[in-house]
Motif scaffolding. Structure first.
Motif, PDB file in Angstrom:
ATOM      1  N   ALA A 121       0.843  -1.199   0.000  1.00 50.84           N
ATOM      2  CA  ALA A 121       0.000   0.000   0.000  1.00 50.84           C
ATOM      3  C   ALA A 121       0.871   1.239   0.000  1.00 50.84           C
ATOM      4  O   ALA A 121       2.014   1.214   0.468  1.00 50.84           O
ATOM      5  CB  ALA A 121      -0.897   0.020   1.231  1.00 50.84           C
ATOM      6  N   ALA A 122       0.316   2.317  -0.542  1.00 54.20           N
ATOM      7  CA  ALA A 122       0.889   3.651  -0.358  1.00 54.20           C
ATOM      8  C   ALA A 122      -0.276   4.580  -0.074  1.00 54.20           C
ATOM      9  O   ALA A 122      -1.376   4.385  -0.629  1.00 54.20           O
ATOM     10  CB  ALA A 122       1.651   4.100  -1.596  1.00 54.20           C
ATOM     11  N   ILE A 123      -0.053   5.542   0.797  1.00 53.53           N
ATOM     12  CA  ILE A 123      -1.144   6.435   1.189  1.00 53.53           C
ATOM     13  C   ILE A 123      -1.705   7.128  -0.062  1.00 53.53           C
ATOM     14  O   ILE A 123      -0.957   7.722  -0.843  1.00 53.53           O
ATOM     15  CB  ILE A 123      -0.657   7.478   2.231  1.00 53.53           C
ATOM     16  N   ALA A 127      -4.650  -0.311  -1.233  1.00 52.46           N
ATOM     17  CA  ALA A 127      -3.900  -1.477  -0.746  1.00 52.46           C
ATOM     18  C   ALA A 127      -4.249  -2.672  -1.609  1.00 52.46           C
ATOM     19  O   ALA A 127      -5.403  -2.848  -2.002  1.00 52.46           O
ATOM     20  CB  ALA A 127      -4.267  -1.778   0.710  1.00 52.46           C
ATOM     21  N   ARG A 128      -3.246  -3.479  -1.897  1.00 48.92           N
ATOM     22  CA  ARG A 128      -3.460  -4.670  -2.720  1.00 48.92           C
ATOM     23  C   ARG A 128      -2.823  -5.892  -2.055  1.00 48.92           C
ATOM     24  O   ARG A 128      -1.783  -5.781  -1.411  1.00 48.92           O
ATOM     25  CB  ARG A 128      -2.856  -4.485  -4.120  1.00 48.92           C
ATOM     26  N   HIS A 183      -1.235  -9.058  11.025  1.00 46.03           N
ATOM     27  CA  HIS A 183      -1.734  -7.750  10.545  1.00 46.03           C
ATOM     28  C   HIS A 183      -2.176  -7.858   9.083  1.00 46.03           C
ATOM     29  O   HIS A 183      -3.156  -7.228   8.680  1.00 46.03           O
ATOM     30  CB  HIS A 183      -0.650  -6.683  10.708  1.00 46.03           C
ATOM     31  N   MET A 184      -1.441  -8.653   8.292  1.00 44.62           N
ATOM     32  CA  MET A 184      -1.864  -8.855   6.905  1.00 44.62           C
ATOM     33  C   MET A 184      -3.209  -9.582   6.862  1.00 44.62           C
ATOM     34  O   MET A 184      -4.045  -9.282   5.999  1.00 44.62           O
ATOM     35  CB  MET A 184      -0.792  -9.649   6.139  1.00 44.62           C
ATOM     36  N   MET A 185      -3.424 -10.503   7.780  1.00 47.10           N
ATOM     37  CA  MET A 185      -4.726 -11.190   7.821  1.00 47.10           C
ATOM     38  C   MET A 185      -5.851 -10.198   8.100  1.00 47.10           C
ATOM     39  O   MET A 185      -6.945 -10.318   7.540  1.00 47.10           O
ATOM     40  CB  MET A 185      -4.709 -12.300   8.874  1.00 47.10           C
ATOM     41  N   VAL A 186      -5.580  -9.210   8.962  1.00 46.98           N
ATOM     42  CA  VAL A 186      -6.611  -8.189   9.225  1.00 46.98           C
ATOM     43  C   VAL A 186      -6.817  -7.321   7.982  1.00 46.98           C
ATOM     44  O   VAL A 186      -7.958  -7.048   7.587  1.00 46.98           O
ATOM     45  CB  VAL A 186      -6.217  -7.327  10.454  1.00 46.98           C
ATOM     46  N   ALA A 187      -5.735  -6.916   7.338  1.00 45.91           N
ATOM     47  CA  ALA A 187      -5.847  -6.044   6.147  1.00 45.91           C
ATOM     48  C   ALA A 187      -6.599  -6.719   5.008  1.00 45.91           C
ATOM     49  O   ALA A 187      -7.179  -6.052   4.148  1.00 45.91           O
ATOM     50  CB  ALA A 187      -4.454  -5.620   5.674  1.00 45.91           C
ATOM     51  N   GLU A 213      -5.031   1.965   4.187  1.00 40.64           N
ATOM     52  CA  GLU A 213      -5.489   1.908   2.788  1.00 40.64           C
ATOM     53  C   GLU A 213      -6.415   0.718   2.535  1.00 40.64           C
ATOM     54  O   GLU A 213      -7.085   0.683   1.506  1.00 40.64           O
ATOM     55  CB  GLU A 213      -4.282   1.874   1.844  1.00 40.64           C
ATOM     56  N   SER A 214      -6.463  -0.220   3.472  1.00 39.23           N
ATOM     57  CA  SER A 214      -7.439  -1.302   3.309  1.00 39.23           C
ATOM     58  C   SER A 214      -8.708  -0.992   4.108  1.00 39.23           C
ATOM     59  O   SER A 214      -9.536  -1.882   4.328  1.00 39.23           O
ATOM     60  CB  SER A 214      -6.833  -2.653   3.690  1.00 39.23           C
ATOM     61  N   GLY A 215      -8.851   0.253   4.529  1.00 40.70           N
ATOM     62  CA  GLY A 215     -10.081   0.701   5.186  1.00 40.70           C
ATOM     63  C   GLY A 215     -10.099   0.448   6.684  1.00 40.70           C
ATOM     64  O   GLY A 215     -11.117   0.658   7.352  1.00 40.70           O
ATOM     65  N   GLY A 216      -8.979   0.018   7.230  1.00 44.66           N
ATOM     66  CA  GLY A 216      -8.917  -0.276   8.662  1.00 44.66           C
ATOM     67  C   GLY A 216      -8.080   0.741   9.407  1.00 44.66           C
ATOM     68  O   GLY A 216      -7.872   1.867   8.932  1.00 44.66           O
ATOM     69  N   VAL A 217      -7.617   0.318  10.589  1.00 41.26           N
ATOM     70  CA  VAL A 217      -6.779   1.208  11.398  1.00 41.26           C
ATOM     71  C   VAL A 217      -5.591   0.422  11.947  1.00 41.26           C
ATOM     72  O   VAL A 217      -5.686  -0.782  12.188  1.00 41.26           O
ATOM     73  CB  VAL A 217      -7.565   1.814  12.592  1.00 41.26           C
ATOM     74  N   PHE A 218      -4.488   1.135  12.116  1.00 46.37           N
ATOM     75  CA  PHE A 218      -3.376   0.636  12.915  1.00 46.37           C
ATOM     76  C   PHE A 218      -3.148   1.716  13.971  1.00 46.37           C
ATOM     77  O   PHE A 218      -2.786   2.853  13.631  1.00 46.37           O
ATOM     78  CB  PHE A 218      -2.113   0.424  12.070  1.00 46.37           C
TER      79      PHE A 218
END
Ligand code: IPD
Ligand code: CA
Ligand code: CA
Length: 251
Positions: A121-123, A127-128, A183-187, A213-218
């Motif tokens: 991802a980039a801001i 995200a892919r 974290h990738m599993m969440v994304a 970028e995958s619509g979530g939060v860190f």
């Protein structure tokens, strides 16, 4: 730069496979954490390519420290995240590359060499996951949530067990599919919360752009989107408030 970062993570990650599930000597660092020739080789290779391509940029890596400290653009590298998984032949380890500009995380790449999964991802660019757009889950109820952590030991030693217990008691399933893989599993919507009580900047830098970028939060445990707080969690926006209110029990 995102393309270059994915190239670096994929190529360096593949190099680690030369040592995966082979007899590899495990050394202990000053903080007693394990390291292998695979960690060092991968980071050295990545640093060499960045220095050729962007000689003025800064580099921060887990194994070889900081280079060009004054640069506003920094490449932040964890050559093997999940060294314990790597050492035990578990395929959930990853190579992480993050880029910050003036301290802001802008680019993130997670590559799992043993399973050939790449999340990038980039801001502002989305995200892919393996070339397809990816998105966090829409789970809003803890009783439906899949909760991940790397282990219980660190949660207990950091004094976070009361908070984590609240989440454990309410979730549908808890698994230790941890480190950055979690974290990738969440994304990618395959899990709902990844809880990480101890994080260095090289553990966290790649995660924030990917989750946002995958619509979530860190977020850190105070609710700030930061990579230098020493801890953090990934989730979707609905469950973020649940995690933060669980944290009230240890504040
Ligand atoms: C570890 C992972 C883990 C975090 C630990 C790190 P390593 O990294 O990032 O998720 O909780 O604090 O040490 O040592 O396997 O690169
Ligand atoms: Ca790490
Ligand atoms: Ca590492």
């Amino acid at each position: 730069m995102l393309q270059f970062a994915t190239y670096l993570a994929r190529a360096a990650g593949k190099k680690t496979l030369n040592h995966f599930r082979k007899k590899v000597e495990v050394e202990r660092k000053g903080d007693d954490s394990p390291v292998t020739v695979a960690d060092r080789e991968a980071e050295e290779w990545i640093r060499g390519r960045i220095e050729e391509q962007y000689p003025d940029h800064g580099i921060v890596g887990e194994e070889f420290g900081t280079h060009n400290e004054a640069s506003s653009i920094r490449w932040i590298i964890d050559p093997i995240d999940g060294t314990l998984s790597f050492i035990h032949g578990i395929p959930l380890y990853t190579t992480l590359i993050g880029v910050t500009v003036d301290g802001e995380p802008e680019i993130g790449v997670i590559y799992a060499p043993a399973t050939d999964e790449l999340c990038e991802a980039a801001i502002g660019l989305g995200a892919r996951y393996n070339g397809q757009d990816c998105r966090v889950s829409e789970t809003s109820l803890m009783r439906k949530a899949v909760l991940l952590s790397t282990d219980m030991t660190t949660i207990i030693s950091e004094g976070l067990e009361p908070a984590f217990r609240v989440l454990l008691d309410e979730c549908r399933l808890h698994r230790t599919w941890g480190d950055a893989y979690g974290h990738m599993m969440v994304a990618t919507g395959r899990a709902d919360i990844m809880f990480d009580p101890v994080l260095n900047i090289w553990d966290a830098a790649a995660l924030l752009p990917i989750l946002q970028e995958s619509g979530g939060v860190f977020l850190d445990f105070a609710g700030h989107a930061a990579i230098d707080s020493g801890h953090g969690f990934s989730t979707n926006e609905k469950l973020a408030t649940v995690v933060l209110s669980a944290m009230d029990s240890v504040r």
